[in-house]
Design a protein around this motif. Structure first.
Motif, short mmCIF file in Angstrom:
data_model
loop_
_atom_site.label_atom_id
_atom_site.label_comp_id
_atom_site.label_asym_id
_atom_site.label_seq_id
_atom_site.Cartn_x
_atom_site.Cartn_y
_atom_site.Cartn_z
N ALA A 143 0.70 -0.94 -0.22
CA ALA A 143 -0.01 -0.17 -0.17
C ALA A 143 0.78 1.39 0.09
O ALA A 143 1.60 1.44 0.82
N LEU A 147 -5.25 3.10 3.87
CA LEU A 147 -6.61 2.83 3.06
C LEU A 147 -7.35 3.75 3.94
O LEU A 147 -8.37 4.44 3.24
N ARG A 150 -8.80 7.12 1.98
CA ARG A 150 -9.65 7.12 0.96
C ARG A 150 -11.17 6.39 1.73
O ARG A 150 -11.92 6.14 0.79
N PHE A 152 -11.67 3.74 3.43
CA PHE A 152 -11.70 2.43 3.80
C PHE A 152 -11.17 1.86 5.13
O PHE A 152 -10.22 2.33 5.44
N PRO A 154 -9.33 -0.78 6.96
CA PRO A 154 -8.17 -1.99 6.50
C PRO A 154 -8.55 -3.26 7.53
O PRO A 154 -8.44 -4.25 6.77
N ILE A 157 -10.97 -4.71 5.11
CA ILE A 157 -10.95 -4.93 3.76
C ILE A 157 -9.76 -5.80 3.42
O ILE A 157 -9.83 -6.87 2.83
N SER A 190 -16.08 -5.14 3.24
CA SER A 190 -16.16 -3.75 2.83
C SER A 190 -16.13 -3.24 4.31
O SER A 190 -16.87 -3.79 5.21
N LEU A 236 -7.55 -6.74 -6.59
CA LEU A 236 -7.58 -5.98 -5.18
C LEU A 236 -6.80 -4.78 -5.25
O LEU A 236 -7.16 -3.89 -4.78
N TYR A 240 -8.00 -0.93 -4.44
CA TYR A 240 -7.91 -0.47 -3.34
C TYR A 240 -6.60 0.48 -3.30
O TYR A 240 -6.65 1.65 -2.64
#
Length: 466
Positions: A143, A147, A150, A152, A154, A157, A190, A236, A240
């Motif tokens: 990454a 995350l 944005r 998300f 983690p 995810i 999610s 993926l 992401y």
């Protein structure tokens, strides 16, 4: 020289071949710590409203491969047990942290559920935990930025993929079926940061654990997924981490440089978002050093990371769930109660007039500086206090929270937290032997009997913290 395997196949091959004896001692110690701490926190959270709602939707079963809801021992399907126990593990936000996420709150419920169904042993559980953690860490290492930036979470995810890998290891799937388990899980999870401070955040962990269970069982029965789900142009990583650059040989250190041994896990000392912990440490240090009293304080200034404060979205929390994501509350509670424990994370305490008034005196500023290797955090957090007399008290910058892998807790401190957590469910004379069994998890022969032993130790009726 052989050509490196593509990412998905390389991770699957590692998970499939890994054994307990392959892992270095530091990995085994960290996995054992993760199980011990998480199970204590899970028991503490088991009577929370969010957990009761989820549990009320699930059907009791009686088949041989059932798994236990903890700590009651109620028999559920393995996937349902992973769901409700995952919610319980994360609902208090007291579970451990690593990679800007909560690995144990996903891995432990998934492994316990499958371990109960298969009647696996402690060494099997530790091996599966390490396989799941290393899978998670491999993906996290690719990454380019957190995350959370944005929106998300983690834990949801990346957690589902890691749980799928852990369950595949527990079921001893071959590399092909392990890759399918990871691929199935990649389409099953999610979680959004905007749900922090609500019941749904804990659902992220529960659903990720459940997804790992379902994915591994589907793969066991021949269900398939794309074999390049992680590295494909529409896979993926692209979804992401759109700016991630996947180099050839990115997995060359899997099973060579063990990330769990190097990074470990951070044990929480306070049941609040980890982004508050360094400031709580700073505030408590000032309280202790100066015997600080609330009535003497006119203003508190906090400097923290911009991304940290973005997560802490509730400057004026209205309940205990919101308070977990409030820097204002965390610092005010540390001053007023001279601690931040489960007793302070109640609706009654959060809404007390003196707590609300002190939280309003907390003023937060941010820095865009990033901690190398952990870009969710600033290099340090800072707290200063202005007294009514005009005097200023300044605590030195705090780089690592107490309980982190850089400042680990002693065994006695870990046990103290565990006993605090399970005191709501079981008597002290039952809690201490349970801690010892978990602390020596590699010697446990039956996860099924371990979990049923917990249910036999539960006091009745249980009390709720409200």
């Amino acid at each position: 020289m052989s050509t490196p395997l593509p990412l998905t196949r390389a991770i699957a091959a590692f998970v499939s071949r890994m054994g307990y004896d392959d892992a270095p001692p530091r990995c085994i110690e960290a996995a054992t710590l993760g199980f011990t701490d998480c199970l204590g926190v899970m028991i503490a959270g088991a009577d929370e409203p969010a957990v009761r709602i989820v549990a009320g939707m699930l059907e009791t079963v009686s088949r041989r491969d059932a798994a236990c809801q903890i700590p009651s021992g109620r028999l559920l399907s393995a996937s349902d047990a992973a769901l409700v126990n995952g919610v319980a593990a994360h609902v208090l936000d007291y579970d451990d942290v690593a990679m800007a996420a909560h690995p144990s709150a996903v891995l432990v419920p998934a492994i316990l559920a499958e371990g109960c169904a298969l009647d696996a042993g402690g060494k099997d559980a530790i091996t599966a935990y390490i396989a799941g953690y290393e899978t998670w860490a491999q993906l996290d290492s690719l990454a380019p930025d957190p995350l959370q930036n944005r929106g998300f979470h983690p834990t949801a995810i990346l957690g589902a993929r890691a749980a799928g890998a852990a369950r595949a290891r527990l079921r001893r799937l071959d590399p092909e079926r392990t890759a399918h388990a990871i691929g199935i899980a990649a389409s099953m999870a999610s979680g959004l940061v905007a749900n922090f401070g609500s019941m749904t955040k804990s659902l992220h962990a529960g659903r990720a654990a459940q997804s790992g269970v379902v994915a591994a069982r589907l793969a066991t029965d021949g269900f398939t997924a794309s074999p390049d789900i992680l590295e494909h142009a529409n896979g993926l990583l692209r979804a992401y981490f759109p700016s991630a650059a996947l180099r050839v040989g990115a997995t060359e250190y899997l099973g060579v440089r063990w990330r769990l041994a190097a990074r470990g896990i951070d044990i929480k000392r306070y049941p609040t978002c980890y982004a508050t912990h360094r400031c709580i440490d700073a505030m408590l240090a000032l309280v202790q050093e100066h015997d600080l009293r609330p009535e003497a304080v006119s203003r508190i200034d906090v400097r923290t990371g911009a991304t940290q404060l973005l997560l802490l979205r509730n400057p004026a929390p209205r309940n205990s769930l919101e308070a977990k994501f409030s820097m204002n509350f965390a610092v005010a509670a540390a001053l007023i109660a001279r601690r931040v424990s489960l007793a302070e994370l109640t609706d009654d305490f959060v809404c007390r007039p003196d707590v609300v008034a002190m939280a309003a005196k907390v003023h937060c500023t941010t820095t865009e500086e990033k901690m190398p290797g952990d870009e969710l955090f600033a290099p340090d957090d800072r707290v200063s206090v202005r007294l009514a007399s005009g005097e200023a008290l300044v605590n030195p910058p705090v780089t690592h929270a107490k309980g982190s892998s850089e400042q680990p807790l002693a065994r006695a401190e870990i046990e103290e937290k565990f006993l605090e957590c399970v005191a709501f469910a079981m008597a002290h004379d039952a809690a201490r032997p349970l801690f010892e069994r978990l602390w020596n998890l590699s010697d446990v022969l039956s996860l099924r009997e371990l979990q049923r032993g917990i249910s036999r130790s539960v006091s009745s009726p249980r009390s709720s913290r409200g």
